[in-house]
Design a protein around this motif. Sequence first.
Motif, PDB file in Angstrom:
ATOM      1  N   LEU A  37       0.823  -1.213   0.000  1.00 28.44           N
ATOM      2  CA  LEU A  37       0.000   0.000   0.000  1.00 28.44           C
ATOM      3  C   LEU A  37       0.855   1.260   0.000  1.00 28.44           C
ATOM      4  N   TYR A  38       1.996   1.216   0.674  1.00 24.80           N
ATOM      5  CA  TYR A  38       2.899   2.366   0.710  1.00 24.80           C
ATOM      6  C   TYR A  38       3.464   2.646  -0.676  1.00 24.80           C
ATOM      7  N   ASP A  39       3.869   1.604  -1.373  1.00 26.80           N
ATOM      8  CA  ASP A  39       4.409   1.768  -2.733  1.00 26.80           C
ATOM      9  C   ASP A  39       3.358   2.358  -3.669  1.00 26.80           C
ATOM     10  N   LYS A  40       2.075   2.006  -3.454  1.00 28.21           N
ATOM     11  CA  LYS A  40       0.996   2.507  -4.309  1.00 28.21           C
ATOM     12  C   LYS A  40       0.442   3.850  -3.838  1.00 28.21           C
ATOM     13  N   LYS A  41       0.982   4.333  -2.706  1.00 25.00           N
ATOM     14  CA  LYS A  41       0.553   5.611  -2.120  1.00 25.00           C
ATOM     15  C   LYS A  41      -0.964   5.643  -1.838  1.00 25.00           C
ATOM     16  N   LEU A  42      -1.490   4.538  -1.359  1.00 21.59           N
ATOM     17  CA  LEU A  42      -2.907   4.433  -1.006  1.00 21.59           C
ATOM     18  C   LEU A  42      -3.040   4.732   0.491  1.00 21.59           C
ATOM     19  N   TRP A  43      -3.029   6.015   0.811  1.00 17.46           N
ATOM     20  CA  TRP A  43      -2.911   6.442   2.202  1.00 17.46           C
ATOM     21  C   TRP A  43      -4.132   6.069   3.044  1.00 17.46           C
ATOM     22  N   HIS A  44      -5.320   6.178   2.486  1.00 23.11           N
ATOM     23  CA  HIS A  44      -6.518   5.821   3.249  1.00 23.11           C
ATOM     24  C   HIS A  44      -6.526   4.328   3.588  1.00 23.11           C
ATOM     25  N   GLN A  45      -6.250   3.506   2.591  1.00 20.60           N
ATOM     26  CA  GLN A  45      -6.203   2.063   2.828  1.00 20.60           C
ATOM     27  C   GLN A  45      -5.081   1.697   3.790  1.00 20.60           C
ATOM     28  N   LEU A  46      -3.977   2.437   3.698  1.00 19.93           N
ATOM     29  CA  LEU A  46      -2.845   2.200   4.593  1.00 19.93           C
ATOM     30  C   LEU A  46      -3.210   2.559   6.038  1.00 19.93           C
ATOM     31  N   THR A  47      -3.964   3.637   6.192  1.00 21.92           N
ATOM     32  CA  THR A  47      -4.431   4.021   7.530  1.00 21.92           C
ATOM     33  C   THR A  47      -5.296   2.930   8.139  1.00 21.92           C
ATOM     34  N   TRP A  74       4.845   9.322   6.506  1.00 16.37           N
ATOM     35  CA  TRP A  74       3.640   9.735   5.786  1.00 16.37           C
ATOM     36  C   TRP A  74       2.503  10.161   6.737  1.00 16.37           C
ATOM     37  N   GLU A  75       2.851  10.530   7.946  1.00 17.80           N
ATOM     38  CA  GLU A  75       1.820  10.854   8.944  1.00 17.80           C
ATOM     39  C   GLU A  75       0.973  12.061   8.556  1.00 17.80           C
ATOM     40  N   ASP A  76       1.511  12.983   7.771  1.00 11.71           N
ATOM     41  CA  ASP A  76       0.706  14.131   7.337  1.00 11.71           C
ATOM     42  C   ASP A  76      -0.425  13.710   6.402  1.00 11.71           C
ATOM     43  N   LYS A  77      -0.264  12.584   5.746  1.00 15.59           N
ATOM     44  CA  LYS A  77      -1.297  12.081   4.825  1.00 15.59           C
ATOM     45  C   LYS A  77      -2.295  11.167   5.544  1.00 15.59           C
ATOM     46  N   MET A  78      -2.004  10.845   6.778  1.00 15.06           N
ATOM     47  CA  MET A  78      -2.854   9.953   7.558  1.00 15.06           C
ATOM     48  C   MET A  78      -3.978  10.745   8.207  1.00 15.06           C
ATOM     49  N   ASN A  79      -5.139  10.140   8.380  1.00 14.80           N
ATOM     50  CA  ASN A  79      -6.197  10.764   9.155  1.00 14.80           C
ATOM     51  C   ASN A  79      -5.641  11.094  10.537  1.00 14.80           C
ATOM     52  N   GLN A  80      -5.716  12.385  10.915  1.00 14.78           N
ATOM     53  CA  GLN A  80      -5.030  12.827  12.129  1.00 14.78           C
ATOM     54  C   GLN A  80      -5.621  12.237  13.401  1.00 14.78           C
ATOM     55  N   LEU A  81      -6.919  11.999  13.408  1.00 10.23           N
ATOM     56  CA  LEU A  81      -7.517  11.372  14.577  1.00 10.23           C
ATOM     57  C   LEU A  81      -7.041   9.929  14.708  1.00 10.23           C
ATOM     58  N   SER A  82      -6.946   9.227  13.590  1.00 12.85           N
ATOM     59  CA  SER A  82      -6.425   7.852  13.606  1.00 12.85           C
ATOM     60  C   SER A  82      -4.971   7.845  14.051  1.00 12.85           C
ATOM     61  N   LEU A  83      -4.225   8.861  13.621  1.00 18.45           N
ATOM     62  CA  LEU A  83      -2.825   8.964  14.013  1.00 18.45           C
ATOM     63  C   LEU A  83      -2.690   9.107  15.526  1.00 18.45           C
ATOM     64  N   VAL A  84      -3.507   9.971  16.128  1.00 20.23           N
ATOM     65  CA  VAL A  84      -3.433  10.185  17.580  1.00 20.23           C
ATOM     66  C   VAL A  84      -3.900   8.941  18.330  1.00 20.23           C
ATOM     67  N   GLN A  85      -4.912   8.263  17.821  1.00 16.56           N
ATOM     68  CA  GLN A  85      -5.352   7.024  18.458  1.00 16.56           C
ATOM     69  C   GLN A  85      -4.233   5.982  18.434  1.00 16.56           C
ATOM     70  N   ASP A 119      -9.997  18.315  16.647  1.00 17.50           N
ATOM     71  CA  ASP A 119     -10.459  17.174  17.443  1.00 17.50           C
ATOM     72  C   ASP A 119      -9.300  16.244  17.793  1.00 17.50           C
ATOM     73  N   ALA A 120      -8.407  16.025  16.823  1.00 16.19           N
ATOM     74  CA  ALA A 120      -7.244  15.179  17.066  1.00 16.19           C
ATOM     75  C   ALA A 120      -6.312  15.826  18.090  1.00 16.19           C
ATOM     76  N   TYR A 121      -6.203  17.153  18.025  1.00 15.30           N
ATOM     77  CA  TYR A 121      -5.362  17.870  18.995  1.00 15.30           C
ATOM     78  C   TYR A 121      -5.911  17.709  20.408  1.00 15.30           C
ATOM     79  N   LEU A 155     -16.388  23.328  18.703  1.00 12.19           N
ATOM     80  CA  LEU A 155     -16.538  22.344  17.643  1.00 12.19           C
ATOM     81  C   LEU A 155     -18.008  21.960  17.482  1.00 12.19           C
ATOM     82  N   PRO A 156     -18.481  21.800  16.240  1.00 15.41           N
ATOM     83  CA  PRO A 156     -19.888  21.450  16.021  1.00 15.41           C
ATOM     84  C   PRO A 156     -20.238  20.035  16.467  1.00 15.41           C
ATOM     85  N   GLY A 157     -19.256  19.167  16.527  1.00 15.90           N
ATOM     86  CA  GLY A 157     -19.477  17.785  16.939  1.00 15.90           C
ATOM     87  C   GLY A 157     -18.153  17.048  17.008  1.00 15.90           C
ATOM     88  N   THR A 158     -18.104  16.006  17.811  1.00 16.87           N
ATOM     89  CA  THR A 158     -16.863  15.247  17.971  1.00 16.87           C
ATOM     90  C   THR A 158     -17.165  13.759  18.053  1.00 16.87           C
TER      91      THR A 158
END
Length: 393
Positions: A37-47, A74-85, A119-121, A155-158
Amino acid sequence: MGVDTMDIDRDVTAFLQSQRRSAPPELAEAYAKFEDLYDKKLWHQLTIAVEHFVQLPSSGPHLIPLYENFIVDWEDKMNQLSLVQYATRASRELPDPSASLAFLSARADKIKEKPHAKDAYVLATMEAAHYKLAAGDLEGCKAAIDECEKILDELPGTETVINASFYRVSAAYYSRQAAYPQYYHNALLFLSSASLDDLSATEKQNRAYELAIAALMGEGLYNFGELLQHPILNSLKGTPVEWLYHLLFVFNSGDMAAFDGVSKSNFFKKQPVLFNSVAFLRQKLCLMTLIECVFRRDKEARGRMSFTDIAKESGVRPEDVEHLVMKALSLGLIKGKIDEVDNIVAVSWVQPRVLDKTQIGTIRDRLSEWSGKVRHQVIALEAEEGAKEVFVQ
């Protein structure tokens, strides 16, 4: 001096291949998938693949190396909430709270200025605050709570995971401060945001015990209905402190005789925080008894409550009734007037409360009685000459 991206690619690939060769079979497949997945740059699937990796029982020791040698690329391309989790789970693998705090604080600092990652912060900051509290930095923990509370209000929702983290750490802070009302409210809000299935049996028992103590000792807490209806309280059953479960119901129903029996028991005496506060608990129970006796009466009866009846039901001396009622009025538990000449209390309003099944039964009986009276009046009116024409018009 810049770093060659191709070098990073080769380093990442070499790391993943090395880990795949040395990892247990259940993890080797995941490393192979990461590389593809990293070689294919499929960041969502990689997350998603990384999220699944965290759930594997044997992944713990691999989480920090995986972050430092792979995810950081590649953490900047990762969903930030998933990264913090991920970072939150990985922080538990570090050797001491200070290392965990530094790791999570660094993650929080990196995403603080990202406008779409508030929200991730909050999650990163609150999980870091957990380690501040563990290290005894109460001031730092409180500062984090205050900061995150302001962000959450805007925030409108979390996601529930963020709310659960905020209320869990807030409750832990107020527990350390012995701030019972604040702990009680935050702990209940945590339980509304978390699943009981995610808590161990010991965690459930500890949480139920702390909530019970907070309910009893908290100033301004005169209705335990929400706690009494929560399934976590059942975790006290079959334990040495099951009596606390029953004591909460004693307070909620305003049973002074039952309290007198419990307060003289050996298990009650072994709880210093309660045993040393018997006078406070008795006054609290008197107020809750007053609320209960007002609640049980219909509108007409609560408009003329004698001092004698109040004294009998609340367990106070007749000469102390006026003080008790004034205390209830000042706390906003009831609204009404005191007739000092006739020794009568007229209550026009009682504080809304969460009802247990017995109290709901009281409402049901009162509605049934009211319905019967209405039916009787209708029949009487219809019997009068010309009543039917009046109803038609």
